[in-house]
Scaffold this active site. Structure first.
Site, PDB file in Angstrom:
ATOM      1  N   HIS A  97       0.101   4.751   8.236  1.00  0.00           N
ATOM      2  CA  HIS A  97       0.956   5.685   8.972  1.00  0.00           C
ATOM      3  C   HIS A  97       0.127   6.962   9.142  1.00  0.00           C
ATOM      4  O   HIS A  97      -0.683   7.289   8.259  1.00  0.00           O
ATOM      5  CB  HIS A  97       2.179   6.128   8.184  1.00  0.00           C
ATOM      6  CG  HIS A  97       3.123   5.063   7.739  1.00  0.00           C
ATOM      7  ND1 HIS A  97       2.919   4.297   6.636  1.00  0.00           N
ATOM      8  CD2 HIS A  97       4.333   4.692   8.242  1.00  0.00           C
ATOM      9  CE1 HIS A  97       3.958   3.471   6.471  1.00  0.00           C
ATOM     10  NE2 HIS A  97       4.822   3.683   7.426  1.00  0.00           N
ATOM     11  N   ASP A 100       0.061   9.112   6.041  1.00  0.00           N
ATOM     12  CA  ASP A 100      -0.665   8.635   4.856  1.00  0.00           C
ATOM     13  C   ASP A 100      -2.072   9.194   4.813  1.00  0.00           C
ATOM     14  O   ASP A 100      -2.678   9.288   3.749  1.00  0.00           O
ATOM     15  CB  ASP A 100      -0.863   7.106   4.873  1.00  0.00           C
ATOM     16  CG  ASP A 100       0.399   6.329   5.099  1.00  0.00           C
ATOM     17  OD1 ASP A 100       1.467   6.826   4.703  1.00  0.00           O
ATOM     18  OD2 ASP A 100       0.306   5.216   5.675  1.00  0.00           O
TER      19      ASP A 100
HETATM   20  C1  XLS Z   1       9.626   0.309   4.564  1.00  0.00           C
HETATM   21  C2  XLS Z   1       8.770  -0.351   5.538  1.00  0.00           C
HETATM   22  C3  XLS Z   1       7.524   0.408   5.934  1.00  0.00           C
HETATM   23  C4  XLS Z   1       6.948  -0.181   7.189  1.00  0.00           C
HETATM   24  C5  XLS Z   1       6.006   0.707   7.907  1.00  0.00           C
HETATM   25  O1  XLS Z   1      10.512  -0.281   3.955  1.00  0.00           O
HETATM   26  O2  XLS Z   1       8.459  -1.615   5.046  1.00  0.00           O
HETATM   27  O3  XLS Z   1       6.602   0.404   4.889  1.00  0.00           O
HETATM   28  O4  XLS Z   1       6.291  -1.379   6.917  1.00  0.00           O
HETATM   29  O5  XLS Z   1       6.598   1.899   8.302  1.00  0.00           O
END
Ligand code: XLS
Ligand code: NI
Ligand code: NI
Length: 431
Positions: A97, A100
């Site tokens: 993301h 991150d």
């Molecule tokens: C959260 C989601 C997130 C997505 C990406 O529960 O799994 O990690 O995979 O935003």
């Protein structure tokens, strides 16, 4: 070298390993006509491994990583450690993301500058690394500005902020030759219907997704756009509830054929389904894209994002992936995090190595089930009467004709066994 993973060397395949080596995952082994690495397409999730501080609802961070902090130097140190881990594990992909990887700035423009600088830094690292980008995505849920949603926010300025963010994340994904772009809407839902205009929010979400697809074509991004369903958490209710809900949403907004799904194990469980149910449905609707592999704690009832460790479960999931024809742009992203007591660098390596082995075992079992063919033969036999004669003609007939035939032929259909226990015993031969 940062020295973070000191004393840990690159993992290799060693069936007798009693340490960190892979006992089942051999990337070069040919299974069902292809190298295992090309089938499984493992990816590390940047957020869980490098950005998550180890907090829970009752306690703050437990991890004490040398790259925690809000500066560009620390963001680069984090990237250095991440690429060292990719190398140690030999993973072909990673995912991120925006939030991150870069420090948040005081303004949109400053955050964007930080983001672009890290994307360039990734680009340099990727030029000499074997790890590619499986997907990029935007974090439209952590910052307080997104507390009432991103695309579905009652404030148009938040919609605009979110659109600008996704645009830039798509540009970056394209630049790094990512294979997919993911949208997961953790705050695209509601806490209470009392303050929510459900119809309007759904329209906003539909238009937002259309804009993402339009932009993909505008910039010539060839990867897939994936929506990741989840029923709730953090929102009480999320609009992308499960695969079936996403499908009807895509139909409604003319996005069928443009968008597929990224199916996550833990989200399937939260929605009251099994992982294989969600995968089978996605495949049957023609929207299967990729998977987020993890597992929930079956007692706690929330998305605990643990590393997978249940081979029979994983085998049934990969069986559906194989039936769907395997991955094309998709892969196996470990959307999984350590437990907050697992503080040591070696825990990060062990979590991934174990998960890769579990997936390899499950995958090989799935291939063996497919090659054996008994399960599919029994399924085909169960429906065989639909393939010829009376059965084949039935669906093009009509109620009146059918009713006449039922009365005139005078036979009473006899129930037949579904053979569930026999089928389950067959699966158990392989896992
Ligand atoms: C959260 C989601 C997130 C997505 C990406 O529960 O799994 O990690 O995979 O935003
Ligand atoms: Ni999740
Ligand atoms: Ni996920």
């Amino acid at each position: 070298m940062t020295g973070f993973f000191k004393n840990i060397s690159r993992l290799s395949y060693d069936p007798d390993s009693t340490d960190l080596g892979f006992r089942h995952y051999n990337p070069d082994e040919i299974v069902a006509g292809k190298r295992m690495e090309e089938h499984l397409r493992f990816a590390v999730a940047y957020w869980h491994s490098f950005a998550w501080p180890g907090g829970d609802p009752f306690g703050a961070e437990t991890f004490d990583r040398p790259w925690f902090g809000n500066t560009m130097d620390l963001a680069k140190l984090k990237a250095d450690v991440a690429f060292e881990m990719f190398e140690l594990l030999g993973v072909p992909f990673f995912c991120w993301h925006d939030a991150d990887i870069r420090p948040e700035g005081d303004t949109f423009a400053e955050s964007l500058r930080n983001f672009k600088e890290i994307i360039d830094y990734f680009g340099e690292k990727m030029a000499t690394s074997n790890t590619k980008l499986l997907w990029g995505t935007a974090n439209l849920f952590s910052h307080r500005r997104f507390m009432s949603g991103a695309a579905t926010n009652p404030d148009p300025e938040i919609f605009a902020w979110s659109a600008a963010t996704v645009k830039n994340c798509m540009d970056a994904t394209h630049k790094l030759e990512g294979q997919n772009y993911v949208l997961w809407g953790g705050r695209e839902g509601y806490e209470t219907l009392l303050n929510t205009d459900l119809k309007r929010e759904r329209q906003q979400a539909g238009r937002f997704l259309q804009m993402a697809v339009e932009y993909k074509h505008k910039i010539g991004f060839k990867g897939a756009i994936l929506v990741e369903p989840k029923p709730q958490e953090p929102s009480k209710h999320q609009y992308d509830f499960d695969v079936a809900t996403v499908y009807s949403f895509l139909k409604d907004f003319d996005l069928e054929g443009e968008v597929q799904v990224n199916v996550e194990q833990g989200h399937a469980i939260l929605a009251g389904h099994s992982f294989e149910h969600e995968l089978a449905l996605a495949a049957s609707l023609g929207i299967f894209g990729s998977i987020d592999m993890n597992r929930n704690d079956y007692q706690s009832g929330w998305d605990t994002d643990q590393f997978p460790n249940n081979v029979p479960e994983v085998a049934l999931a990969y069986y559906e992936v194989l039936k769907a024809g395997g991955f094309t742009t998709g892969g196996t992203n470990f959307d999984a995090k350590l437990r907050r007591q697992s503080l040591d660098p070696v825990d990060l390596i062990a979590g991934h190595a174990g998960a890769m082995d579990v997936c390899a075992r499950g995958f090989k079992a799935a291939v063996a089930m497919q090659e054996d063919g008994t399960l599919e033969a029994m399924r085909a036999e169960r429906y065989a009467d639909w393939d010829s004669g009376y059965g084949k003609a039935l669906l093009t007939s009509d109620f009146a004709t059918i009713a006449e035939q039922v009365v005139s032929c005078g036979t009473t259909p006899q129930p037949r066994s579904g053979r569930q226990e026999i089928l389950e015993n067959i699966v158990n031969r392989f896992v």
